[in-house]
Design an enzyme around this catalytic site. Structure first.
Site, short mmCIF file in Angstrom:
data_model
loop_
_atom_site.label_atom_id
_atom_site.label_comp_id
_atom_site.label_asym_id
_atom_site.label_seq_id
_atom_site.Cartn_x
_atom_site.Cartn_y
_atom_site.Cartn_z
N HIS A 123 0.87 -1.18 0.00
CA HIS A 123 0.00 0.00 0.00
C HIS A 123 0.92 1.24 0.00
CE1 HIS A 123 -2.80 2.91 1.90
NE2 HIS A 123 -3.77 2.10 1.55
N ASP A 201 3.27 -4.54 8.00
CA ASP A 201 2.05 -3.74 7.87
C ASP A 201 0.87 -4.68 8.09
OD1 ASP A 201 -0.25 -2.57 6.94
OD2 ASP A 201 0.64 -1.75 5.11
N GLN A 204 -4.35 -5.10 7.08
CA GLN A 204 -5.37 -6.02 6.56
C GLN A 204 -5.30 -7.40 7.21
OE1 GLN A 204 -7.79 -5.07 4.79
NE2 GLN A 204 -7.09 -3.19 3.82
N LYS A 227 -10.31 -0.28 10.92
CA LYS A 227 -10.60 -1.45 10.08
C LYS A 227 -11.03 -2.64 10.93
CE LYS A 227 -7.17 -0.15 6.58
NZ LYS A 227 -7.89 0.29 5.39
N CYS A 369 -4.84 2.62 -3.48
CA CYS A 369 -3.59 3.10 -2.85
C CYS A 369 -2.46 2.09 -3.04
CB CYS A 369 -3.78 3.40 -1.37
SG CYS A 369 -4.96 4.69 -1.06
N1 PMP Z 1 -1.68 -0.81 4.56
C1 PMP Z 1 -2.63 -1.55 4.00
C2 PMP Z 1 -2.30 -2.93 3.50
C3 PMP Z 1 -3.93 -1.04 3.89
O1 PMP Z 1 -4.89 -1.77 3.31
C4 PMP Z 1 -4.21 0.25 4.38
C5 PMP Z 1 -5.60 0.86 4.28
N2 PMP Z 1 -6.23 0.71 3.07
C6 PMP Z 1 -3.17 0.98 4.96
C7 PMP Z 1 -1.92 0.42 5.04
C8 PMP Z 1 -3.37 2.35 5.47
O2 PMP Z 1 -4.27 2.37 6.53
P1 PMP Z 1 -4.71 3.74 7.16
O3 PMP Z 1 -5.35 4.52 6.05
O4 PMP Z 1 -5.68 3.35 8.22
O5 PMP Z 1 -3.50 4.41 7.66
#
Ligand code: PMP
Length: 414
Positions: A123, A201, A204, A227, A369
């Site tokens: 991401h 990270d 998910q 999430k 993203c």
């Molecule tokens: N890493 C991953 C794999 C994600 O799916 C996301 C959110 N879509 C993020 C990081 C970023 O999360 P946040 O917007 O809550 O900071």
């Protein structure tokens, strides 16, 4: 006893709304989850009954809010099997957690010519902070490639990149586009053998499966409360205490200090050293309530439930002409979470999502993203994605399938 997943839908008031006159189906939990009454009520109760700043007051309701905030960190620590709440730094979200590591640990440990290793399925949150750091320090940002099917990481690419002795390996536990579950314990083991620090990270993974940071062995683990049933604006950076101890804070101010003189200050104990200023108190407290809720159902049960839904959805999708699915398939359900990115030949993903919306079904379309990954998957540089959580059921997937049939009808697909 197995949890009653159909009954728990009643805990989520938003599932009762209508959209475009149709019962609402929410299939975008990978973006953010819906919230159960217990979490919504915890926020309201905080403001109605004990709203006060933490770590300061000597009066009753301040002690109560401080206790609740600390207790929530202990719950989060237990959820991921951290040593204790000293290893749980509250931040806004996964993005902030990763930036904290790049700005603090990276500032001290990355120098000119050093290698930083991430992967092609990251991401932007786990990509851009490292790009900024690499540019600033004159370091080199390397990527672990995907395998030929574009479903998993290529382990040979990981191994050859590790020969460059990166200072840090930062890798997603689960891809938010492919749903692939990476073997982060194995990656951590290889990275450590090559002298790298490891950040995972967990945006998910933490909401959907049992996470054990000790079993993984990683040095840092980042995830977002929103999430996993908690409100927005609260997330966690887990870090091994010995590493967090050596790191400098990136924000200075109230609460993060022990003593302050005119020209200098000393830092507070972990985790407060990294939490300058007034915290998201109600968010933190509600995060603890969300963790209680998830643990009440059981992370393994949630994982199993989502696997059943994913398997069912993949089977349904495989029988529809012109639908392509990205990421591991049913034969690899063991390494896939409850999210499915897909394309319908000749139809732009945004049109798909709009037609789904007109059917009362919320899905997401776009680059998610993860632009460098998504541009390699689809010529539109975008894919549609449906993602599941504990409150979804087979009927929701049937509604998604009906929406696909509607798309096919509108675009006259045979
Ligand atoms: N890493 C991953 C794999 C994600 O799916 C996301 C959110 N879509 C993020 C990081 C970023 O999360 P946040 O917007 O809550 O900071």
């Amino acid at each position: 006893m197995a949890p009653d997943f159909d009954r728990l839908r009643d805990d989520f008031p938003i599932l009762k709304i209508a959209v475009h006159g149709k019962p609402f189906v929410y299939l975008d939990s990978a973006a953010t989850s819906q919230k159960p009454n217990k979490v919504i009520d915890a926020i309201s109760e905080f403001y109605r009954a004990y709203n006060a700043n933490i770590n300061r007051g000597v009066y009753e309701i301040s002690e109560k809010s401080t206790e609740a905030y600390i207790e929530s960190k202990s719950k989060v620590a237990r959820l991921i099997n951290a040593k204790g709440m000293e290893e749980v730094v509250y931040v806004r979200n996964t993005t902030e957690a990763i930036n904290l590591v790049s700005l603090s640990w990276g500032e001290k440990n990355i120098g000119r010519g050093d290698h930083i290793l991430i992967t092609e399925m990251e991401h932007h949150s786990n990509m851009v902070p490292w790009q900024i750091l690499a540019k600033k320090k004159g370091a080199v940002l390397d990527y672990v490639a995907l395998d030929a099917d574009k479903t998993k990481l290529d382990i040979e690419s990981l191994k050859s990149n590790l020969e460059k002795k990166p200072k840090i390996v930062s890798v997603t536990h689960v891809s938010n586009v492919l749903g692939t579950v990476n073997d982060v314990a194995y990656i951590t083991k290889l990275a450590h053998e090559n002298g790298a620090v490891v950040l995972v990270d967990g945006a998910q993974s933490a909401p959907h499966m049992k996470v054990d940071v000790k079993a993984i062995g990683c040095d840092f683990f980042a995830f977002s409360g929103h999430k996993m049933l908690a409100p927005t604006g609260i997330g966690t950076l887990y870090g091994k205490a010995e590493l967090l101890d050596q790191m400098q804070p990136i924000f200075g101010g109230g609460d993060m200090i022990k003593t302050v003189e005119k020209q200098s200050a000393t830092w507070n104990d972990l985790p407060w050293k990294f939490e300058a200023g007034t915290s998201n108190i109600e968010g933190g407290i509600a995060f603890g309530v969300a963790v209680d809720y998830l643990e009440g159902i059981g992370m393994e049960n949630i994982d199993d439930h989502e696997k059943e839904l994913t398997s069912y959805a993949l089977e349904k999708l495989s029988s529809i002409n012109d639908v392509a699915v990205f990421g591991p398939g049913r034969d690899e359900i063991g390494i896939k979470t409850g999210l499915i990115s897909f394309a319908i030949k000749g139809v732009h993903p945004h049109d798909i999502a709009s037609i789904f919306d007109s059917e009362g079904v919320a899905i997401r379309a776009g680059h998610h993203c993860a632009m460098p990954l998504v541009v390699t998957l689809a010529p539109e540089k975008a894919v549609s994605r449906m993602s599941f959580y504990l409150y979804n059921n087979m009927a929701d997937i049937d509604r998604a399938v009906q929406a696909i049939e509607r798309v096919r009808k509108i675009f006259k697909r045979k």
